[in-house]
Write an enzyme that holds these catalytic residues in place. Structure first.
Site, PDB file in Angstrom:
ATOM      1  N   SER A  29       0.863  -1.069  -0.044  1.00 55.28           N
ATOM      2  CA  SER A  29      -0.174   0.048   0.020  1.00 55.28           C
ATOM      3  C   SER A  29       0.738   1.444  -0.119  1.00 55.28           C
ATOM      4  O   SER A  29       0.372   2.480   0.035  1.00 55.28           O
ATOM      5  CB  SER A  29      -0.935   0.002   1.276  1.00 55.28           C
ATOM      6  OG  SER A  29      -1.727  -1.115   1.370  1.00 55.28           O
ATOM      7  N   GLY A  31       4.335   3.921  -0.834  1.00 56.90           N
ATOM      8  CA  GLY A  31       4.365   4.782  -2.235  1.00 56.90           C
ATOM      9  C   GLY A  31       5.267   3.998  -3.333  1.00 56.90           C
ATOM     10  O   GLY A  31       4.889   4.058  -4.363  1.00 56.90           O
ATOM     11  N   ILE A  32       5.909   2.899  -3.189  1.00 57.93           N
ATOM     12  CA  ILE A  32       6.523   2.073  -3.795  1.00 57.93           C
ATOM     13  C   ILE A  32       5.746   0.895  -4.350  1.00 57.93           C
ATOM     14  O   ILE A  32       5.187   0.755  -5.285  1.00 57.93           O
ATOM     15  CB  ILE A  32       7.804   1.569  -3.573  1.00 57.93           C
ATOM     16  CG1 ILE A  32       8.839   2.654  -3.411  1.00 57.93           C
ATOM     17  CG2 ILE A  32       8.384   0.399  -4.468  1.00 57.93           C
ATOM     18  CD1 ILE A  32      10.222   1.967  -2.593  1.00 57.93           C
ATOM     19  N   ILE A 136      13.541  -4.562  -1.500  1.00 55.86           N
ATOM     20  CA  ILE A 136      13.759  -3.183  -1.812  1.00 55.86           C
ATOM     21  C   ILE A 136      13.880  -2.210  -0.375  1.00 55.86           C
ATOM     22  O   ILE A 136      14.439  -1.224  -0.487  1.00 55.86           O
ATOM     23  CB  ILE A 136      12.438  -2.740  -2.467  1.00 55.86           C
ATOM     24  CG1 ILE A 136      12.247  -3.465  -3.629  1.00 55.86           C
ATOM     25  CG2 ILE A 136      12.285  -1.277  -2.805  1.00 55.86           C
ATOM     26  CD1 ILE A 136      11.131  -3.242  -4.566  1.00 55.86           C
ATOM     27  N   ASP A 169      19.674   2.011  -9.316  1.00 55.79           N
ATOM     28  CA  ASP A 169      21.281   2.627  -9.447  1.00 55.79           C
ATOM     29  C   ASP A 169      21.414   2.293 -11.129  1.00 55.79           C
ATOM     30  O   ASP A 169      21.985   3.071 -11.649  1.00 55.79           O
ATOM     31  CB  ASP A 169      22.103   1.751  -8.665  1.00 55.79           C
ATOM     32  CG  ASP A 169      21.565   2.239  -7.138  1.00 55.79           C
ATOM     33  OD1 ASP A 169      21.369   3.302  -6.874  1.00 55.79           O
ATOM     34  OD2 ASP A 169      22.045   1.218  -6.206  1.00 55.79           O
ATOM     35  N   ARG A 172      19.018   4.774 -13.303  1.00 54.32           N
ATOM     36  CA  ARG A 172      19.582   6.098 -13.222  1.00 54.32           C
ATOM     37  C   ARG A 172      20.823   6.138 -13.932  1.00 54.32           C
ATOM     38  O   ARG A 172      21.016   6.994 -14.827  1.00 54.32           O
ATOM     39  CB  ARG A 172      19.681   6.345 -11.803  1.00 54.32           C
ATOM     40  CG  ARG A 172      18.530   6.624 -11.089  1.00 54.32           C
ATOM     41  CD  ARG A 172      18.735   6.579  -9.461  1.00 54.32           C
ATOM     42  NE  ARG A 172      17.768   6.935  -8.511  1.00 54.32           N
ATOM     43  CZ  ARG A 172      17.547   6.838  -7.438  1.00 54.32           C
ATOM     44  NH1 ARG A 172      18.375   6.168  -6.754  1.00 54.32           N
ATOM     45  NH2 ARG A 172      16.465   7.186  -6.897  1.00 54.32           N
ATOM     46  N   HIS A 196      24.155  -0.490  -2.029  1.00 52.29           N
ATOM     47  CA  HIS A 196      23.127   0.722  -2.378  1.00 52.29           C
ATOM     48  C   HIS A 196      23.061   1.776  -1.101  1.00 52.29           C
ATOM     49  O   HIS A 196      22.063   1.895  -0.485  1.00 52.29           O
ATOM     50  CB  HIS A 196      21.750  -0.198  -2.457  1.00 52.29           C
ATOM     51  CG  HIS A 196      20.724   0.736  -2.807  1.00 52.29           C
ATOM     52  ND1 HIS A 196      20.621   1.633  -4.001  1.00 52.29           N
ATOM     53  CD2 HIS A 196      19.559   1.044  -1.899  1.00 52.29           C
ATOM     54  CE1 HIS A 196      19.382   2.212  -4.009  1.00 52.29           C
ATOM     55  NE2 HIS A 196      18.939   2.344  -2.695  1.00 52.29           N
ATOM     56  N   MET A 247      11.296   3.749  -8.540  1.00 53.58           N
ATOM     57  CA  MET A 247      11.755   2.432  -7.893  1.00 53.58           C
ATOM     58  C   MET A 247      10.713   1.388  -8.045  1.00 53.58           C
ATOM     59  O   MET A 247      11.094   0.214  -8.512  1.00 53.58           O
ATOM     60  CB  MET A 247      11.804   2.870  -6.392  1.00 53.58           C
ATOM     61  CG  MET A 247      12.010   1.653  -5.422  1.00 53.58           C
ATOM     62  SD  MET A 247      13.778   0.914  -5.996  1.00 53.58           S
ATOM     63  CE  MET A 247      13.425  -0.869  -6.501  1.00 53.58           C
TER      64      MET A 247
HETATM   65  N1  LIG Z   1      16.221  -0.312  -3.115  1.00 52.52           N
HETATM   66  C1  LIG Z   1      15.995   0.826  -3.653  1.00 52.52           C
HETATM   67  O1  LIG Z   1      16.730   1.453  -4.369  1.00 52.52           O
HETATM   68  C2  LIG Z   1      14.983   1.834  -2.965  1.00 52.52           C
HETATM   69  C3  LIG Z   1      14.669   3.017  -3.681  1.00 52.52           C
HETATM   70  C4  LIG Z   1      13.550   3.953  -3.148  1.00 52.52           C
HETATM   71  C5  LIG Z   1      13.087   3.460  -1.821  1.00 52.52           C
HETATM   72  N2  LIG Z   1      13.510   2.211  -1.034  1.00 52.52           N
HETATM   73  C6  LIG Z   1      13.269   1.981   0.319  1.00 52.52           C
HETATM   74  O2  LIG Z   1      11.736   1.017   0.286  1.00 52.52           O
HETATM   75  C7  LIG Z   1      11.017   1.506   1.462  1.00 52.52           C
HETATM   76  C8  LIG Z   1       9.710   1.826   1.023  1.00 52.52           C
HETATM   77  O3  LIG Z   1       9.636   3.273   0.636  1.00 52.52           O
HETATM   78  P1  LIG Z   1       8.306   3.729   0.233  1.00 52.52           P
HETATM   79  O4  LIG Z   1       8.305   5.152  -0.271  1.00 52.52           O
HETATM   80  O5  LIG Z   1       7.234   2.857  -0.455  1.00 52.52           O
HETATM   81  O6  LIG Z   1       7.858   4.018   1.636  1.00 52.52           O
HETATM   82  P2  LIG Z   1       6.205   4.263   2.330  1.00 52.52           P
HETATM   83  O7  LIG Z   1       6.141   4.674   3.820  1.00 52.52           O
HETATM   84  O8  LIG Z   1       5.428   4.987   1.179  1.00 52.52           O
HETATM   85  O9  LIG Z   1       5.519   2.819   2.072  1.00 52.52           O
HETATM   86  C9  LIG Z   1       5.745   1.728   3.119  1.00 52.52           C
HETATM   87  C10 LIG Z   1       4.873   0.605   3.221  1.00 52.52           C
HETATM   88  O10 LIG Z   1       5.411  -0.350   3.988  1.00 52.52           O
HETATM   89  C11 LIG Z   1       4.302  -0.716   5.023  1.00 52.52           C
HETATM   90  N3  LIG Z   1       4.541  -1.409   6.213  1.00 52.52           N
HETATM   91  C12 LIG Z   1       5.263  -0.885   7.186  1.00 52.52           C
HETATM   92  N4  LIG Z   1       5.637  -1.908   8.169  1.00 52.52           N
HETATM   93  C13 LIG Z   1       4.944  -3.116   7.261  1.00 52.52           C
HETATM   94  C14 LIG Z   1       4.915  -4.248   8.084  1.00 52.52           C
HETATM   95  N5  LIG Z   1       5.506  -4.683   9.160  1.00 52.52           N
HETATM   96  N6  LIG Z   1       4.425  -5.236   7.043  1.00 52.52           N
HETATM   97  C15 LIG Z   1       3.851  -4.695   5.862  1.00 52.52           C
HETATM   98  N7  LIG Z   1       4.102  -3.537   5.636  1.00 52.52           N
HETATM   99  C16 LIG Z   1       4.472  -2.579   6.367  1.00 52.52           C
HETATM  100  C17 LIG Z   1       3.382   0.495   5.302  1.00 52.52           C
HETATM  101  O11 LIG Z   1       2.205   0.642   5.835  1.00 52.52           O
HETATM  102  C18 LIG Z   1       3.605   1.383   3.931  1.00 52.52           C
HETATM  103  O12 LIG Z   1       2.468   1.138   3.230  1.00 52.52           O
HETATM  104  C19 LIG Z   1      11.761   2.462   2.210  1.00 52.52           C
HETATM  105  O13 LIG Z   1      12.741   1.691   3.038  1.00 52.52           O
HETATM  106  C20 LIG Z   1      12.847   2.938   1.193  1.00 52.52           C
HETATM  107  O14 LIG Z   1      13.945   3.487   1.677  1.00 52.52           O
HETATM  108  C21 LIG Z   1      14.519   1.618  -1.647  1.00 52.52           C
END
Ligand SMILES: NC(=O)c1ccc[n+]([C@@H]2O[C@H](COP(=O)([O-])OP(=O)(O)OC[C@H]3O[C@@H](n4cnc5c(N)ncnc54)[C@H](O)[C@@H]3O)[C@@H](O)[C@H]2O)c1
Length: 334
Positions: A29, A31-32, A136, A169, A172, A196, A247
């Protein structure tokens, strides 16, 4: 139309294959998670798409389920429904966890995300131990060692099936090089190795396809921009999060490559942060040949320029520290 399809990179061509993979997204649910789930729902590679989160999944699943593609979407809400979400999954993608705000490093997320990833991967080890696990959630340099230690604890560890998704990465690097050289980004491929986070992100411009060259000052500026590209987005979003749409694209690209390889497609190569013997760091990202059982062959670092060798050397201490932090977290966890 056919010409257009033939000219597209392989990860945009799932429409040419049909099969029945079961994929789960944990953190669906967010942002990603939402745009990633949308891209996965669009793929004929997937017959069942299971969406798990601690909020909103019934709504996200109902919404996606109306799209006229064959993947059957099911939402799962809260810890009580996690086991049902995971049973039978062949690929699990995990974007659950908090993102950065301006001024934060990825390591600043450790305290919150380490336990989220440990809890979710513990459930994977119990309910779908054979699945490909694609993490991720940041800090990836620590969340992959965490996942590996959790799987070891449950006696189901297979290093060929656990991936830290670093594809953004590469995406980009391809985009920035294409911009600078006036190329079509879909035709550029730059391996990005290491980890990363900041200086551990090591783009190998010397191994670019097609071959490109830059004077040293421009090369260093380009490498610096790729290393800090995530921070560019964090700053531009001004407190509302980090990269989500790019992402989601990168996560879907990685998942499609993996599914293609699992279905027998040959020659599928992606970089990812995995258990590795290629350097003195026990986990390291390099190009990987993917196959039916995950990593088929680690293709290693290849020939590095003197500058690339230097920046690999400079990344190792930070990488090893982040890895140890992840391993210690699981060892000290009750
Ligand atoms: N690997 C990469 O290149 C990369 C790039 C961008 C972001 N990220 C990482 O991805 C992660 C998510 O980013 P986002 O922008 O989607 O964040 P976000 O806050 O928009 O979404 C995170 C989701 O995780 C859910 N969540 C939290 N705890 C949970 C649990 N125990 N069980 C199930 N769901 C749970 C939240 O309810 C939320 O819907 C972050 O850690 C961010 O740093 C990684």
């Amino acid at each position: 139309m056919l010409l257009l399809l033939l000219e597209s990179p392989h990860y945009l061509l799932p429409a040419l294959h049909k099969n029945n993979s079961r994929v789960a997204v944990l953190g669906a649910s967010g942002g990603i998670g939402q745009p990633l789930s949308l891209l996965l729902k669009n793929s004929p590679l997937i017959s069942e798409l299971h969406l798990f989160d601690v909020h909103l999944t019934p709504g996200v699943a109902a919404d996606l389920s109306h799209i006229e593609t064959r993947a059957k979407v099911q939402g799962y809400l809260g810890p009580d429904q996690l086991a049902d979400c995971l049973k039978g999954s062949e690929v699990v993608v995990i974007p659950a966890g908090v993102p950065r705000k301006p001024g934060m490093t990825r390591d600043d997320l450790f305290n919150t995300n380490a336990s989220i990833v440990a809890t979710l991967t513990e459930a994977c080890a119990k309910h779908c131990p054979e699945a490909m696990i694609c993490i991720i959630a940041n800090p990836v340099n620590s969340t992959i060692p965490i996942t590996s230690e959790v799987f070891k604890k449950h006696g189901v560890y297979n290093p060929n099936r656990i991936f830290g998704v670093t594809t953004l990465d590469i995406v980009r690097a391809n985009t920035f090089v294409a911009e600078l050289k006036g190329l079509d980004p879909a035709r550029v491929n730059i391996p990005v190795i290491g980890g990363h986070a900041g200086k551990t992100i090591i783009p190998l411009i010397s191994q670019s396809t097609p071959k490109v060259e830059f004077p040293q000052d421009q090369l260093e500026a380009l490498v610096g921009r790729i290393q800090e590209a995530g921070t560019e987005v964090v700053k531009a979003k001004a407190g509302s999060g980090s990269a989500t749409l790019s992402m989601a694209y990168a996560g879907a690209r990685f998942a499609f490559s993996l599914l293609d390889a699992m279905n027998g497609k040959e020659g599928v190569i992606e970089c990812a942060f995995v258990r590795s013997e290629e350097t003195e760091s026990p986990y390291f990202s390099t190009p990987l040949l993917l196959g039916k059982n995950g990593i088929e062959k680690n293709l290693g670092l290849g020939n590095l320029s003197a500058y690339e060798e230097k920046i690999v050397g400079e990344a190792l201490a930070e990488l090893k520290g982040s890895i140890k932090k992840g391993e210690d977290f699981v060892k000290n966890r009750k």
